[in-house]
Scaffold this motif. Structure first.
Motif, PDB file in Angstrom:
ATOM      1  N   GLU A   1       0.819  -1.204   0.000  1.00 47.84           N
ATOM      2  CA  GLU A   1       0.000   0.000   0.000  1.00 47.84           C
ATOM      3  C   GLU A   1       0.852   1.252   0.000  1.00 47.84           C
ATOM      4  O   GLU A   1       0.404   2.316   0.423  1.00 47.84           O
TER       5      GLU A   1
ATOM      6  N   ILE B   1       3.708   2.259   1.544  1.00 49.03           N
ATOM      7  CA  ILE B   1       4.262   2.953   2.707  1.00 49.03           C
ATOM      8  C   ILE B   1       5.498   2.255   3.288  1.00 49.03           C
ATOM      9  O   ILE B   1       6.332   2.914   3.906  1.00 49.03           O
TER      10      ILE B   1
ATOM     11  N   GLY C   1       8.042   0.811   1.721  1.00 46.54           N
ATOM     12  CA  GLY C   1       9.271   1.098   0.985  1.00 46.54           C
ATOM     13  C   GLY C   1      10.033  -0.133   0.547  1.00 46.54           C
ATOM     14  O   GLY C   1      11.149  -0.046   0.053  1.00 46.54           O
TER      15      GLY C   1
ATOM     16  N   MET D   1       3.908   6.283 -13.407  1.00 49.80           N
ATOM     17  CA  MET D   1       2.968   7.148 -12.706  1.00 49.80           C
ATOM     18  C   MET D   1       3.693   7.973 -11.654  1.00 49.80           C
ATOM     19  O   MET D   1       4.435   7.445 -10.839  1.00 49.80           O
ATOM     20  N   LYS D   2       3.417   9.253 -11.667  1.00 47.72           N
ATOM     21  CA  LYS D   2       4.074  10.167 -10.724  1.00 47.72           C
ATOM     22  C   LYS D   2       3.648   9.869  -9.286  1.00 47.72           C
ATOM     23  O   LYS D   2       2.521   9.463  -9.032  1.00 47.72           O
ATOM     24  N   ALA D   3       4.569  10.084  -8.363  1.00 49.79           N
ATOM     25  CA  ALA D   3       4.284   9.963  -6.932  1.00 49.79           C
ATOM     26  C   ALA D   3       3.627   8.637  -6.564  1.00 49.79           C
ATOM     27  O   ALA D   3       2.692   8.595  -5.777  1.00 49.79           O
ATOM     28  N   THR D   4       4.131   7.556  -7.147  1.00 52.71           N
ATOM     29  CA  THR D   4       3.507   6.253  -6.923  1.00 52.71           C
ATOM     30  C   THR D   4       4.567   5.175  -6.774  1.00 52.71           C
ATOM     31  O   THR D   4       5.490   5.109  -7.581  1.00 52.71           O
TER      32      THR D   4
ATOM     33  N   GLN E   1       1.678   0.379  -5.951  1.00 47.15           N
ATOM     34  CA  GLN E   1       0.460   1.164  -6.168  1.00 47.15           C
ATOM     35  C   GLN E   1       0.259   1.499  -7.646  1.00 47.15           C
ATOM     36  O   GLN E   1      -0.719   2.139  -8.027  1.00 47.15           O
TER      37      GLN E   1
ATOM     38  N   ALA F   1       8.295  12.099   5.410  1.00 50.18           N
ATOM     39  CA  ALA F   1       7.456  11.144   4.671  1.00 50.18           C
ATOM     40  C   ALA F   1       8.265  10.142   3.855  1.00 50.18           C
ATOM     41  O   ALA F   1       7.710   9.182   3.329  1.00 50.18           O
ATOM     42  N   CYS F   2       9.567  10.344   3.759  1.00 48.63           N
ATOM     43  CA  CYS F   2      10.449   9.423   3.007  1.00 48.63           C
ATOM     44  C   CYS F   2      10.219   7.987   3.471  1.00 48.63           C
ATOM     45  O   CYS F   2      10.165   7.715   4.666  1.00 48.63           O
ATOM     46  N   ILE F   3      10.072   7.068   2.512  1.00 45.19           N
ATOM     47  CA  ILE F   3       9.856   5.662   2.853  1.00 45.19           C
ATOM     48  C   ILE F   3      11.125   4.822   2.685  1.00 45.19           C
ATOM     49  O   ILE F   3      11.088   3.606   2.849  1.00 45.19           O
TER      50      ILE F   3
ATOM     51  N   CYS G   1      12.810   3.855   0.096  1.00 44.56           N
ATOM     52  CA  CYS G   1      12.735   2.813  -0.937  1.00 44.56           C
ATOM     53  C   CYS G   1      13.991   2.772  -1.801  1.00 44.56           C
ATOM     54  O   CYS G   1      14.316   1.745  -2.379  1.00 44.56           O
TER      55      CYS G   1
ATOM     56  N   GLU H   1       7.260  12.487  -3.149  1.00 43.62           N
ATOM     57  CA  GLU H   1       7.475  13.865  -3.604  1.00 43.62           C
ATOM     58  C   GLU H   1       8.296  14.708  -2.638  1.00 43.62           C
ATOM     59  O   GLU H   1       7.974  15.858  -2.345  1.00 43.62           O
TER      60      GLU H   1
ATOM     61  N   ARG I   1      12.951  -0.829   9.448  1.00 43.13           N
ATOM     62  CA  ARG I   1      12.010   0.266   9.233  1.00 43.13           C
ATOM     63  C   ARG I   1      10.773  -0.168   8.450  1.00 43.13           C
ATOM     64  O   ARG I   1       9.847   0.605   8.280  1.00 43.13           O
ATOM     65  N   ARG I   2      10.766  -1.387   7.916  1.00 46.13           N
ATOM     66  CA  ARG I   2       9.652  -1.781   7.050  1.00 46.13           C
ATOM     67  C   ARG I   2       8.577  -2.594   7.762  1.00 46.13           C
ATOM     68  O   ARG I   2       7.613  -3.022   7.142  1.00 46.13           O
TER      69      ARG I   2
END
Lengths: 258, 637
Positions: free
Chosen positions: A60, A62, A64, A78-81, A85, A158-160, A162, A227, B69-70
């Motif tokens: 979902e 989050i 990462g 797709m941007k910001a995805t 997702q 908000a960085c995940i 990834c 973003e 962290r995940r």
């Protein structure tokens, strides 16, 4: 819909890899990209072949954990995805899609599309925290924080983790990741005592991990599923510069005996 | 088996303070001589590992993901409760305690819940000090929102990413301790069994998920913080990797399993869109602060939502539960949604959905305000459904979300195996038969930051633990069992994939042990699950070998355990001849369809004890005493 996949297959960290072509047939546009890979993997399993290894967990957007280069773009078109997702409705029938792992020397491939991102953890270990032990915190409202500061900290936080920023960067730099953490803590009063030391240490660790330097291409910002703004890198550079000039050496003195 | 809850004496408000004073301490210089193994790195695991390391213990921490962290705590959206009463709206420790006991339908242990409410206020302070960017008001002070089952605003939040921010706080504390050398982290490492020597938990056997190497880790105590088992239903809001293996292996080594049938079905998830669906996505309960839930009054009304006039809409939560309205607790809101859909008034494909409508809130507060509060959730919804929730109401449907059941623990969070402690969602302790929104984060962090660091010392200081070597016969035996099981899974070479078994199990569980249960269905499930398990061990196909990164093999081990756990859940659900919280037996309901408890016969925790392969597990009971909250019929009307 039907799509052709060209997937990077690599049996192990030191084995040679290659692209292998697969057909994904009767795919629904409502499927996520990873669900499409699930379908391909089910077919491979049925044929007795090894399914494609890829990292994923929350699905979902989050945790990462997932992250693929999809036709040369980190996390796909797709941007910001995040990859999980991304849905197949972003593709058209008959497309050929190239699927690769994150490409960066600091992220060695473990198998197929899975890479080792522990270098990001080590950057955090170098100073991406507030040194406060459990139990000695003042009341949560003791230090008011202006809403714009709290919001800016949240934007960076908000960085995940990834690694898309690294994969997208022509230099393989982890600057956006590192700067996001430095900015998150740097916007808050709790982060001030260690602010410049943190910047010096985290940047030094980034270099040790063989991430490249930042030359402001801006690809990271475009690829970031959350973003995160490249402005954070300016903050990181400012804190780093300030720290290089003004940060005191750590005192070696143990103090007098009591 | 004797269940000693070890609840301290004295008035409830003084129990924890008294207990903290009475517990034994480990001298600071001796702490580093003790080695504690923490399995799991979510809110409970990371906070426990970091805090114990700060105290001086030598800690090892394990997670199956590539980074701590995940862990799935990261996906929690809405918030965390704390009895701060910053809003001056009448909140207090007593009220949070009361709401939680009532929300849990009087099936939780009072003393634990009271302690949780007490500690809640410290958690917020701790997280703020770590730099968790909680939402703030313009004056710079912390903001709150409301959650289901409460009439006060006590939920702290960081946009729709509260779990992420709290986990990053705990993760950063953990990384700080890793850098210091107090914690050794083992990512991409899965616990496959528990080692019990002389009746005490002394270690774990793990598989390195990259190399496939089976390894033994020994220590003085083991802490499981491995989360819930909602993935037994295949489709749930859990992460794909979330599993029961750690607690199930511990159960089979002698830890009692408390209330396995208590499952939380969350009312607001994005409906399933096809058979290939791999998971369900939650839409935070916080959305019910501003969103209104409705279905058309007429069954079979297929008009687009904006064409249905106000008078022909049924805002059923507001109608049935006027005092809590859209913020009714999760079990109640889920059942009401099911009822609406069962009566043919569901919306969307297959009629399995209800509307969550923001039209009125957008008109009242403006789109900007709604975007500020829920922007990332709206974006997530749009990504998945390709519909814009600012313009069209969201469609939602209940989905499996959380498991209140888990390993039985005493007041010190220790299981029935001495030395084995269980934290967070993995234990059964604080939520009774239904968890209130924003209480999971609270419990995970309470257990990890503020309970286990005290109680682990009490355990260690009270034992004489002889060193155990890797050559100890018990250790070697467990290691061999794990290797043998891995070989067996790989050696079946049948026709069906792991995923197909998991899906089938999930369908059985959802149909017979889901939102509504009855004796006939549960008996059907109890016949079908063992048959499916048998087929699994005869016809499973796991490609590849054990000496490499092999995701099919990882999944196979987890599904094998789900196939056993599912049976225990059905057995527990069948024996509990009452309805309470998330456990709704259709035979036991009031005339207006509400859950009907049977306090005379069922005011107890069902703690199941493993009796051996092929044998019926033994039911042990811990009776629950309600001295501070009066046992009453739960009403949100």
């Amino acid at each position: 819909m039907n799509v052709t996949l060209r997937v990077w297959r690599q049996p192990g960290p030191s084995a040679a890899g290659k692209f292998v072509e697969y057909q994904a047939r009767d795919i629904s546009a409502e499927m996520s990209f990873l669900e499409m890979l699930d379908v391909v993997n089910e077919e491979l399993t049925a044929k007795g072949e090894q399914p494609i290894a890829f990292d994923h967990d929350c699905r979902e957007g989050i945790c990462g954990m997932c992250g693929l280069m999809i036709s040369g773009v980190a996390h796909g078109p797709m941007k910001a995805t995040t990859t999980c997702q991304l849905h197949m409705r972003s593709f058209t029938d008959g497309d050929t899609i190239t699927v690769e792992p994150w490409r960066a020397s600091a992220f060695p491939v473990l198998r197929d599309l899975c890479v080792d991102r522990s270098s990001l953890d080590r950057i955090v270990q170098a100073g991406g925290y507030v040194s406060v032990s459990t139990g000695n915190a003042p009341d949560g409202n003791a230090i008011p924080i202006a809403k714009p500061d709290a919001d800016a900290a949240m934007d960076a936080a908000a960085c995940i983790g990834c690694g898309a920023c690294v994969a997208a960067c022509p230099n393989g730099s982890a600057s956006l990741f590192t700067a996001a953490k430095i900015s998150h803590l740097g916007y808050l009063p709790q982060g001030q005592p260690e602010r410049y030391r943190r910047a010096l240490k985290m940047v030094a660790q980034m270099d040790l991990e063989h991430f490249g330097g930042c030359t402001l291409f801006g690809e990271c910002q475009a690829a970031c599923p959350k973003e995160i703004s490249i402005d954070t890198i300016a903050r990181m550079n400012r804190d780093y510069l300030y720290g290089s000039v003004f940060e005191r050496e750590e005192s070696r003195s143990a103090g007098g005996a009591g | 088996m004797e269940l000693k809850s070890n609840i301290p004496g004295g008035p409830i408000a003084e129990k924890w303070d008294k207990h903290k004073f009475e517990m034994k301490l480990v001298n600071p210089a001796n702490k580093r001589k003790y080695h504690v193994l923490v399995v799991g790195s979510g809110l409970a695991g990371a906070s426990a590992a970091a805090t114990m390391s700060e105290l001086g213990y030598n800690v090892s921490c394990y997670c199956f993901q590539d980074s701590p962290r995940r862990a799935h705590s990261i996906a929690a959206q809405g918030g965390i409760n704390a009895a701060k009463n910053y809003q001056n709206d009448g909140d207090s420790i007593q009220r949070l305690f009361y709401d939680t006991v009532k929300g849990g339908d009087f099936r939780a242990r009072e003393a634990n819940v009271y302690r949780l409410a007490q500690i809640s206020v410290n958690i917020i302070d701790q997280c703020v000090a770590q730099g968790v960017p909680f939402a703030r008001e313009y004056g710079g002070l912390l903001a709150n929102r409301s959650f289901g089952g409460a009439q006060v605003s006590r939920t702290f939040y960081a946009r729709g990413q509260t779990g992420q921010q709290l986990l990053l706080g705990a993760y950063q504390a953990l990384e700080k301790e890793i850098a210091k050398g107090g914690v050794t982290m083992y990512p991409r490492t899965e616990m496959l069994d528990l080692i019990v020597v002389d009746g005490r938990a002394r270690g774990i056997v793990t598989r390195n998920l990259v190399t496939g190497k089976i390894e033994t880790h020994l220590g003085d105590a083991v802490v499981l913080a491995t989360g819930g088992y909602g993935n037994v239903f295949y489709l749930s809001t859990n992460a794909k990797g979330s599993n029961t293996t750690a607690i199930w292996r511990a159960y089979k080594r002698g830890a009692a399993f408390g209330n396995p049938c208590y499952t939380q079905i969350h009312p607001t998830c994005i409906p399933q869109s096809g058979d290939y669906q791999s998971k369900l996505t939650l839409m935070s309960e916080s959305l019910r602060n501003d969103g209104r839930v409705w279905v058309p009054k007429q069954a079979g009304d297929t008009r687009a939502p904006h064409e249905i006039p106000e008078a022909e809409r049924d805002y059923y939560l507001e109608r049935k539960y006027p005092s809590y309205g859209n913020l009714s607790p999760r079990d109640i809101a889920s059942r009401a949604a099911k009822e609406a859909c069962d009566s043919g008034r569901g919306v969307g494909p297959g009629g399995l959905g209800v509307y969550l409508d923001f039209r009125d809130a957008i008109n009242r507060l403006g789109r900007d305000k709604i975007e500020e509060r829920y922007g990332n959730l709206f974006q997530m919804y749009e990504r998945i459904t390709d519909e814009d929730p600012y313009k069209v109401p969201m469609r939602i449907y209940p989905a499996v979300h959380y498991t209140m059941g888990g390993l039985w623990v005493d007041y010190n969070l220790m299981s029935t195996i001495p030395g084995l402690h269980v934290l967070g969602e993995a234990n059964f302790s604080d939520h009774g038969a239904n968890r209130l929104g924003a209480s999971a984060l609270m419990q995970g962090l309470a257990d990890g930051y503020f309970v286990i660091p005290y109680t682990i010392g009490n355990y260690l200081a009270g034992q004489k633990l002889e060193p155990v070597s890797k050559d100890h016969p018990e250790v070697r035996a467990v290691e061999r069992e794990v290797e043998e099981r891995t070989r067996r899974l790989l050696g079946i070479k049948g026709k069906r994939s792991v995923q197909s078994f998991h899906r089938e199990l999930g369908k059985v569980m959802w149909e017979y042990c889901g939102m509504a249960r009855n004796a006939q269905g549960l008996q059907e499930a109890l016949a079908r699950i063992p048959a499916l398990r048998e087929e699994f061990w005869e016809n499973l196909n796991v490609p590849g070998s054990g000496e490499e990164l092999n995701q099919s093999l990882e999944q196979a081990g987890r599904v094998a355990d789900f196939l056993e756990l599912g049976e225990l859940m059905c057995r527990d659900a069948l024996h509990r001849e009452e309805s309470c919280g998330g456990h709704f037996r259709t035979e036991h309901q009031t005339e207006d369809g509400e859950a009907k408890r049977d306090d005379e016969h069922f005011t107890y925790v069902a703690a199941w004890e493993y009796a051996g392969e092929g044998k019926t597990p033994i039911l042990n009971k811990e009776s629950l005493e309600f001295e501070n909250v009066h046992l009453a019929t739960r009403s949100y009307k």
